[in-house]
Motif scaffolding. Structure first.
Motif, PDB file in Angstrom:
ATOM      1  N   ASP A 207      -1.335  -9.345   8.220  1.00 38.16           N
ATOM      2  CA  ASP A 207      -1.596 -10.567   7.303  1.00 38.16           C
ATOM      3  C   ASP A 207      -0.966 -10.462   6.277  1.00 38.16           C
ATOM      4  O   ASP A 207      -1.276  -9.394   5.274  1.00 38.16           O
ATOM      5  N   PRO A 208      -0.087 -11.099   5.976  1.00 42.91           N
ATOM      6  CA  PRO A 208       1.145 -10.993   4.914  1.00 42.91           C
ATOM      7  C   PRO A 208       0.201 -10.950   3.404  1.00 42.91           C
ATOM      8  O   PRO A 208       0.522 -10.297   2.322  1.00 42.91           O
ATOM      9  N   ASP A 209      -0.604 -12.069   3.333  1.00 43.58           N
ATOM     10  CA  ASP A 209      -1.501 -12.062   2.022  1.00 43.58           C
ATOM     11  C   ASP A 209      -2.382 -11.054   1.706  1.00 43.58           C
ATOM     12  O   ASP A 209      -2.100 -10.455   0.640  1.00 43.58           O
ATOM     13  N   LEU A 210      -2.992 -10.787   2.678  1.00 41.88           N
ATOM     14  CA  LEU A 210      -3.767  -9.460   2.494  1.00 41.88           C
ATOM     15  C   LEU A 210      -2.790  -8.152   2.146  1.00 41.88           C
ATOM     16  O   LEU A 210      -3.326  -7.412   1.391  1.00 41.88           O
ATOM     17  N   ALA A 211      -1.941  -7.918   2.727  1.00 41.65           N
ATOM     18  CA  ALA A 211      -1.215  -6.846   2.584  1.00 41.65           C
ATOM     19  C   ALA A 211      -0.547  -6.850   1.442  1.00 41.65           C
ATOM     20  O   ALA A 211      -0.636  -5.882   0.594  1.00 41.65           O
ATOM     21  N   LEU A 212      -0.151  -8.001   0.855  1.00 44.62           N
ATOM     22  CA  LEU A 212       0.500  -8.060  -0.474  1.00 44.62           C
ATOM     23  C   LEU A 212      -0.537  -7.822  -1.550  1.00 44.62           C
ATOM     24  O   LEU A 212      -0.281  -6.994  -2.526  1.00 44.62           O
ATOM     25  N   ALA A 213      -1.448  -8.783  -1.410  1.00 46.76           N
ATOM     26  CA  ALA A 213      -2.748  -8.453  -2.201  1.00 46.76           C
ATOM     27  C   ALA A 213      -3.124  -6.922  -2.348  1.00 46.76           C
ATOM     28  O   ALA A 213      -3.408  -6.347  -3.672  1.00 46.76           O
ATOM     29  N   GLY A 214      -3.323  -6.408  -1.093  1.00 46.10           N
ATOM     30  CA  GLY A 214      -3.708  -5.017  -1.124  1.00 46.10           C
ATOM     31  C   GLY A 214      -2.647  -4.052  -1.863  1.00 46.10           C
ATOM     32  O   GLY A 214      -3.068  -3.125  -2.604  1.00 46.10           O
ATOM     33  N   THR A 215      -1.626  -4.423  -1.760  1.00 49.58           N
ATOM     34  CA  THR A 215      -0.463  -3.498  -2.589  1.00 49.58           C
ATOM     35  C   THR A 215      -0.533  -3.508  -3.765  1.00 49.58           C
ATOM     36  O   THR A 215      -0.540  -2.444  -4.372  1.00 49.58           O
ATOM     37  N   LEU A 216      -0.459  -4.746  -4.054  1.00 48.52           N
ATOM     38  CA  LEU A 216      -0.640  -4.887  -5.685  1.00 48.52           C
ATOM     39  C   LEU A 216      -1.929  -4.496  -6.432  1.00 48.52           C
ATOM     40  O   LEU A 216      -1.761  -3.786  -7.605  1.00 48.52           O
ATOM     41  N   ILE A 217      -3.090  -4.195  -5.644  1.00 46.30           N
ATOM     42  CA  ILE A 217      -4.138  -3.771  -6.629  1.00 46.30           C
ATOM     43  C   ILE A 217      -4.800  -2.198  -5.904  1.00 46.30           C
ATOM     44  O   ILE A 217      -5.478  -1.945  -6.247  1.00 46.30           O
ATOM     45  N   HIS A 218      -3.916  -1.722  -5.038  1.00 47.11           N
ATOM     46  CA  HIS A 218      -4.277  -0.485  -4.398  1.00 47.11           C
ATOM     47  C   HIS A 218      -4.538   0.715  -5.293  1.00 47.11           C
ATOM     48  O   HIS A 218      -5.618   1.415  -5.146  1.00 47.11           O
ATOM     49  N   ASP A 219      -3.729   0.677  -6.269  1.00 49.96           N
ATOM     50  CA  ASP A 219      -4.009   1.923  -7.308  1.00 49.96           C
ATOM     51  C   ASP A 219      -4.454   1.359  -8.575  1.00 49.96           C
ATOM     52  O   ASP A 219      -4.633   2.134  -9.759  1.00 49.96           O
ATOM     53  N   LEU A 220      -5.100   0.374  -8.702  1.00 48.15           N
ATOM     54  CA  LEU A 220      -5.469  -0.514  -9.987  1.00 48.15           C
ATOM     55  C   LEU A 220      -6.699   0.275 -10.728  1.00 48.15           C
ATOM     56  O   LEU A 220      -6.512   0.458 -11.927  1.00 48.15           O
ATOM     57  N   GLY A 221      -7.199   0.948 -10.042  1.00 53.85           N
ATOM     58  CA  GLY A 221      -8.511   1.763 -10.323  1.00 53.85           C
ATOM     59  C   GLY A 221      -7.773   2.826 -11.597  1.00 53.85           C
ATOM     60  O   GLY A 221      -8.661   3.571 -12.406  1.00 53.85           O
ATOM     61  N   LYS A 222      -6.514   3.334 -11.347  1.00 51.98           N
ATOM     62  CA  LYS A 222      -5.906   4.190 -12.023  1.00 51.98           C
ATOM     63  C   LYS A 222      -5.963   3.809 -13.599  1.00 51.98           C
ATOM     64  O   LYS A 222      -5.920   4.613 -14.475  1.00 51.98           O
ATOM     65  N   ALA A 223      -6.093   2.522 -13.773  1.00 49.67           N
ATOM     66  CA  ALA A 223      -5.929   1.836 -15.106  1.00 49.67           C
ATOM     67  C   ALA A 223      -7.474   2.275 -15.813  1.00 49.67           C
ATOM     68  O   ALA A 223      -7.382   2.003 -16.944  1.00 49.67           O
ATOM     69  N   LEU A 224      -8.308   2.522 -15.111  1.00 51.94           N
ATOM     70  CA  LEU A 224      -9.757   2.933 -15.759  1.00 51.94           C
ATOM     71  C   LEU A 224      -9.820   4.494 -15.625  1.00 51.94           C
ATOM     72  O   LEU A 224     -10.555   4.912 -16.141  1.00 51.94           O
TER      73      LEU A 224
ATOM     74  N   PRO B 221      -5.161  -3.646  10.241  1.00 54.79           N
ATOM     75  CA  PRO B 221      -3.580  -3.453  10.524  1.00 54.79           C
ATOM     76  C   PRO B 221      -3.279  -3.589   9.031  1.00 54.79           C
ATOM     77  O   PRO B 221      -1.897  -2.475   8.616  1.00 54.79           O
ATOM     78  N   GLU B 222      -3.575  -4.297   8.192  1.00 51.59           N
ATOM     79  CA  GLU B 222      -3.222  -4.313   6.622  1.00 51.59           C
ATOM     80  C   GLU B 222      -3.418  -2.960   5.939  1.00 51.59           C
ATOM     81  O   GLU B 222      -2.525  -2.341   5.345  1.00 51.59           O
ATOM     82  N   ALA B 223      -4.576  -2.311   6.288  1.00 49.33           N
ATOM     83  CA  ALA B 223      -5.000  -1.042   5.709  1.00 49.33           C
ATOM     84  C   ALA B 223      -3.954   0.214   5.974  1.00 49.33           C
ATOM     85  O   ALA B 223      -3.712   0.940   5.355  1.00 49.33           O
ATOM     86  N   VAL B 224      -3.776   0.016   7.464  1.00 51.58           N
ATOM     87  CA  VAL B 224      -2.687   1.150   8.040  1.00 51.58           C
ATOM     88  C   VAL B 224      -1.395   1.073   7.250  1.00 51.58           C
ATOM     89  O   VAL B 224      -0.642   1.880   6.726  1.00 51.58           O
ATOM     90  N   PHE B 225      -0.871  -0.510   7.362  1.00 45.82           N
ATOM     91  CA  PHE B 225       0.313  -0.490   6.642  1.00 45.82           C
ATOM     92  C   PHE B 225       0.371  -0.196   5.271  1.00 45.82           C
ATOM     93  O   PHE B 225       1.254   0.429   4.707  1.00 45.82           O
ATOM     94  N   VAL B 226      -0.326  -0.726   4.717  1.00 47.88           N
ATOM     95  CA  VAL B 226      -0.154  -0.389   2.842  1.00 47.88           C
ATOM     96  C   VAL B 226      -0.410   1.004   2.710  1.00 47.88           C
ATOM     97  O   VAL B 226       0.136   1.697   1.913  1.00 47.88           O
ATOM     98  N   SER B 227      -1.314   1.906   3.451  1.00 42.23           N
ATOM     99  CA  SER B 227      -1.378   3.294   3.520  1.00 42.23           C
ATOM    100  C   SER B 227      -0.081   3.752   3.445  1.00 42.23           C
ATOM    101  O   SER B 227       0.418   4.962   2.986  1.00 42.23           O
TER     102      SER B 227
END
Lengths: 322, 322, 322, 322, 322, 322
Positions: free
Chosen positions: E189-206, E272-278
């Motif tokens: 799913d392209p929206d989920l994959a792109l959204a997931g990509t953009l926030i996957h490491d966001l926690g590092k800002a905390l 599928p999205e999680a495998v792809f982003v990882s």
């Protein structure tokens, strides 16, 4: 003509005549207590398998003894059970003629979801995209000399793309990803990366044997696909007069693409191209597992079976209208 | 002529003139803040090392810039210290002439405890013991073509037999063990086992570079000694017309001798000969660590330093008059 | 007298009378739903096994209840099947007399390929070769006190030399290798190394129980063969007045011979003798797997089954007339 | 009297006379280039260490040469620096008399936070709580025979309770936990569990050597604390006539308490008591690391240094008035 | 204004006045023997660091005590050495005014090779490409609320993209790869994959704290970036009214993106999205190491230093005109 | 009413009418070759299971199709066998009414050895012992909101406390151990430790689904129990106005209690409370395996089956009258 699965669903307590087309998957010589030898023959199609015991005095013995694994037979007989396992009595057996084989392929083995011819055409187009002539010729020779195996062998015996033409499907899909990603990573030499992608798993065409019933060849056991691919490419490079400095780097992509030594890599990736190809390989192998789980899970289930290569069952239900 | 160790023991607070013979171990181009380049030169002998910084305007600059690692220099200068590290000022530098090198070897690097000539002679005798002519020729060519490296390279960069001619010492010692054990394991083909023993580590003659200051060559990084040895033997076998079936097995010994994939083996040993050679390799490598710990531990100590390859310090005191 | 394998090949649909000699391999008390107890008895010979359920009101119940695992029975009955598994009805059962047992051994269990008496004689000769008297006596007592177990127990429950007398066969083969190699490694004390070789696995004679049907003893579970061997040798050394300093080193060989802590070693080998014995152990264990694969693979196959200890199937076909 | 840390803060550029009490931590014989031997002596107190080089012609040479590690010296001299390291010139050295040692202990080494006498008294009380007399006597003898080492040795060389009397502190703390938990786990035999707790690490009193400057003894290297503890308890059990069946289980607790084979356990815990003791050991070892991090982190810091045994730095700030 | 590196190259034996702009990297309260406290202050710029000891009676004490790590100071003083380490005497210290900071950034820390503003603009464009409005808003809020940290923090403390703005650079590069690959993997799913990509490491800002001198925050230690990112996204999703079923899958991408549990993933990727982003994460992280090795290795060297994340040094020399 | 085990012991060759109460354990939609769908239904009680195939035209089809796993049925039918597996023909099926379920629980599933009501009461008492009000309320809400699942779910799907109410039993037993140990470790905050103990595994009430036939829920697969527990506690803490600083530490206990990252911990334990809870968890989990092996091994056997979590079979025979 019945599938093996259908035959097994016929009533157990009556002997029903049938006709089937099956592939010889394995044939092992065994020794009975009394030292007489017999064949344990494994036959099957895509839907299932059964075993037939064939003693030396059987009329089928020479036929089975001399047939290679992967041979296709048209068999006639009646259903029967021995010790509760399906053990049909075969009355007539004949090899299916070469010319007819393609008709039955779909019936006999699982195939890549893209037709072999299309994959091959796309592969040739990718070879044509390699800008450096000697590199292009090297790849062309290396693959061309193993064309029939490369076209039909699976991508792996288990794990990913483990079906007829899976090796070529995986190679083509990786080449697509490679082309899509190269503009983003200009530090990667595009010709080397594309060439490396196309031949990274070529050794599997030598490591495996039998496209309809794949096992490891003797050389597959003794040398492994990494070294066999290296050797095949080296030979092709000599023909193509590929400069040594390029060959060293092309070979390095093959030797390192498995990623970790314990997964079979001969060395760790140490050039931009080798790191790149090894990561794209990993990506497409995992996505191949995803694709396979998606198409083999019944529509009514949310999760697939556990997928060993992912370490989890896959959620196959689509996300809500996103 | 002083050893580096002696120079470091001279009084720190006075500049003492000296002369020394040292080997160029490493020479790295570095960039200063102001973008001018300089050389960081590492010189040393068996007893220790020191560094010299050499700027572009120095008279020594071109000499050091063009010298390969492993070059031997006679240097004169006065002792000095910079930031408390020994940093002598060199007034005169000259390359030691090829013809003189052997005189200084013992002074410069640690060597195998058996003279190189004796090892080489014994090695040739072992080659002569290979009954199958094509095998014998294969081994003879494969080693002969790399004679000078094979004669002087270490058995490993660290770990075992890590000193000049250690590669040949380890090979010869393994051959001795091989000959001693073969009568006990008749299932092992003696010719293959002996040939495999003699060339199992041959790739190190290509993986390493520089016999006086050993590092990994570019091919060593990209291909590794296992594949380089395979390639070298393949080439020699073609010259010697070794039948393919024997070559497959000989190559398998090289490809599998490291034992485990994560230690660099391309495949697991799968012939009697390959299992045998890989076990004898393991035995002699470990005993090489024992021998080294025994001869490098001061006489008054009961235990050696911790030996990484053994996972323990070694008890070097002899058992009581047993 | 029939083998179990032959009995299973008789026609399933008729009850055929038979006589067989079998060993009691396991006998477990189980509880039925209604709380009455019954015995699940496993009987077998070298060719196969079958199970017999024996309720408390059966005439055979007391006989089976009181028999130890490894007891040999002559049984008579008729063939039968229950839920498709071979479940013969036994009409008559009698223990085979001690004096007759040796006649049946070959029929009942797999044995080492060298006769027990020869192995024992060779072992005694090796003991005699230990130059230091106290060491020799220690070994002699330690083994002598466990003679009957040591003579017949397997080298391992699975993995290597896993058959009757395999423990002694492995010990003798290691001693041969030890004698062959000692002249090459003069840093190894020969008496300690030979003594250590002979008793390195002695604890298995206490860890296992039952020479015809081997399982782990309670002490085997609680202490393990490494510590049990240590204890046995300590006791023998006291009798033989072995000096403490030698005993410490002899014990160290036992404690470290498994090589790695995760394989059961109590410490890492830290004397020349311990490193040596542990490497020779590894060599002979692996060669034992090779020998077994060679003799148990049918002549017509190129590769053996997958051998877990080697991590590969073994190529059993001889190399071409090399 | 100055601490070593204070001496190092004195002005570097002037030689200041001082007096200090230090412990001999290590003394190694080294060989100079010219083959003359010298001693490299490491002296120190709780606050730091320094090295003194002592040649054969020095008046201090025989004193240092014959002193065991752990000997305490009163030294006088003047501060000095060599190659920027603190290298005082010692004018006078004398051994501190046995009777005075306790006065300096606190100054010289880090100690358990509970006085040794209290720990010993509490330990004796725990021994008295073992209901079974033979078990109690076994424990009493086993510990009593090693009293002085057991009282002062650390719980480990690094990792947990790594300071003077840490072994006894850890043992006593575990016994407290054992007593607190036993009512909750009635399936655990309380006498065996308490006895096992008290002697589980006893072998460390033999594995280590030197209570003021702890290193591994030769037997510590060759046998390890698990086997040494087993041996010590076995000997005591014979004196106390402990029934074999109880001894087997007590020994099993020692042999298995390390938890995993790769951490040094000889077997996996396989009795309720052994599982229990091994888990309580793990709990108190980890809490010992917590206690140490809490008391050694400066008050103003929120987190301790990284604690290897926890795999993290510890948050040492108390939670808000919860 | 001098760089720290230049200051260290000034003559050691004379005190030279200087002015420099440095960042406060660490400031630790330590306790002297006499229980008085002092500050150990670490100052530095991109070229190097030095330490200043600051006692309570110093005029600079309150300034340093109250400054947060990452504060920028303009300092004046004279060079000096203590125990051979560069220890300048500071006469004047003042905080650099907020408005001036950007002028000095390049001088003080290593930055991403793409300007922050461009990265931020590209990031916003990627957010705009998310087709599903609630998903887009979720990502926009989640990142927007942490804008300043997200813009400047590194991608990791060591390993990959470990420099100012590396987190954003890695995120943007991954989004580019994501967009390039999505057409090839329509099962994702392209929206989920792109959204997931953009926030996957966001926690590092905390997880991290301090953009000029990055360390782990207390919450970083206690919760880790995976859980902190999950929490941040959950909060944003509530604001954006993201349907639960989409949120579950978006969160799953964060929780699984590290790939393996031992690398910190909370679960294995199972959509599928999680495998792809990882897999895309893994690809870009490794390519980031390649890019860094390429730009930080001197032009004259063929190989970079050993790169831990690749397990090899990288061949940085371009392939011959391919 | 018969148990499944009893039904399987009835004569195979005759169709016997029976009545049984069983739980629906799994129901999978499968597709036949001819593309018609059928249900593969798994039914069972504590004593065993059997499968029923249910085609679309069966009268039972809608009932099974719509029933959730865990539904209890009263079934009537006659015994039958298909391909030698027990395949009864069911004539009548009806759901057991909610009000009757408790009557059958003991018959259907294995339960914790302590009654659920007692466990719940004891749990409430432990909650009441938390001194800090906000903490107490947080725990009370967090558990209370999941009361029915928390009361009945197992402690794990396999491994430890893997039976009905095992989750609550393990929690209560850990709380007992916590209370017993807290006085010994005053560095541990008792309120936080007790609260953390009570909710450490709470996420399992969301990770699992179905108390009579437990499997992983979709969220269980996607988020895992660690994160689900974190989320549940976070929500409850907001209601209870728990101060952030306490919540951070309480959450940290959940996130770290699995001990090692590869066992599913999100971070390593880094507070005294988290280290403590994680160790007590480990202790009680292992003791739970011991308790289970003790009560499920027949009285006449010395050792239990191999217990995977202990890595050994357990000696279940009591020690001699100690």
């Amino acid at each position: 003509m019945n599938t093996v699965s259908e035959l097994k669903q016929l009533p157990k307590d009556q002997k029903t005549p049938f006709e089937a087309v099956v592939v010889l998957r394995k044939s092992q010589i065994k020794k009975a207590r009394n030292d007489s030898e017999f064949l344990m023959v494994e036959l099957g199609d895509k839907s299932g398998i059964f075993h037939v015991v064939c003693f030396g005095n059987s009329t089928h013995y020479p036929l089975f003894l001399n047939a290679r694994e992967g041979t296709i037979f048209r068999v006639q007989g009646t259903t029967d059970y021995y010790q509760n396992r399906f053990s049909p009595a075969l009355s007539n057996i004949e090899k299916v003629h070469e010319s007819e084989i393609t008709r039955y392929l779909d019936h006999l083995v699982e195939c890549a979801p893209i037709p072999i011819d299309e994959l091959w055409k796309e592969l040739q187009a990718f070879i044509g995209q390699i800008g450096n002539d000697a590199l292009m010729e090297t790849v062309s020779h290396a693959i061309g000399d193993l064309e029939s195996s490369f076209k039909t062998f699976p991508g792996a015996i288990s794990m990913h793309h483990a079906y007829r033409a899976g090796l070529m499907e995986h190679t083509v899909r990786m080449a697509r990803a490679c082309i899509a990603l190269l503009p983003l990573y200009p530090e990667v030499d595009p010709d080397l990366a594309l060439a490396g992608t196309l031949i990274h798993d070529l050794g599997k065409a030598l490591e495996y044997t039998g496209d309809l019933a794949t096992t490891k060849s003797a050389l597959g056991h003794l040398h492994g696909h990494v070294v066999l691919g290296y050797r095949q490419v080296r030979r092709a490079a000599l023909k193509a007069s590929l400069p040594e400095a390029l060959l060293d780097r092309l070979e390095h992509i093959i030797l390192s693409h498995q990623g970790e030594l314990e997964w079979g890599a001969a060395t760790k990736a140490a050039t931009p191209e080798a790191v790149f190809v090894s990561m794209v390989d990993n990506l497409d192998a995992k996505m191949g597992m995803v694709q396979y789980a998606l198409r083999s899970t019944p529509a009514n289930q949310d999760f697939s079976e556990f997928v060993p290569g992912l370490g989890a069952p896959l959620l196959v239900k689509s996300p809500p209208a996103s």
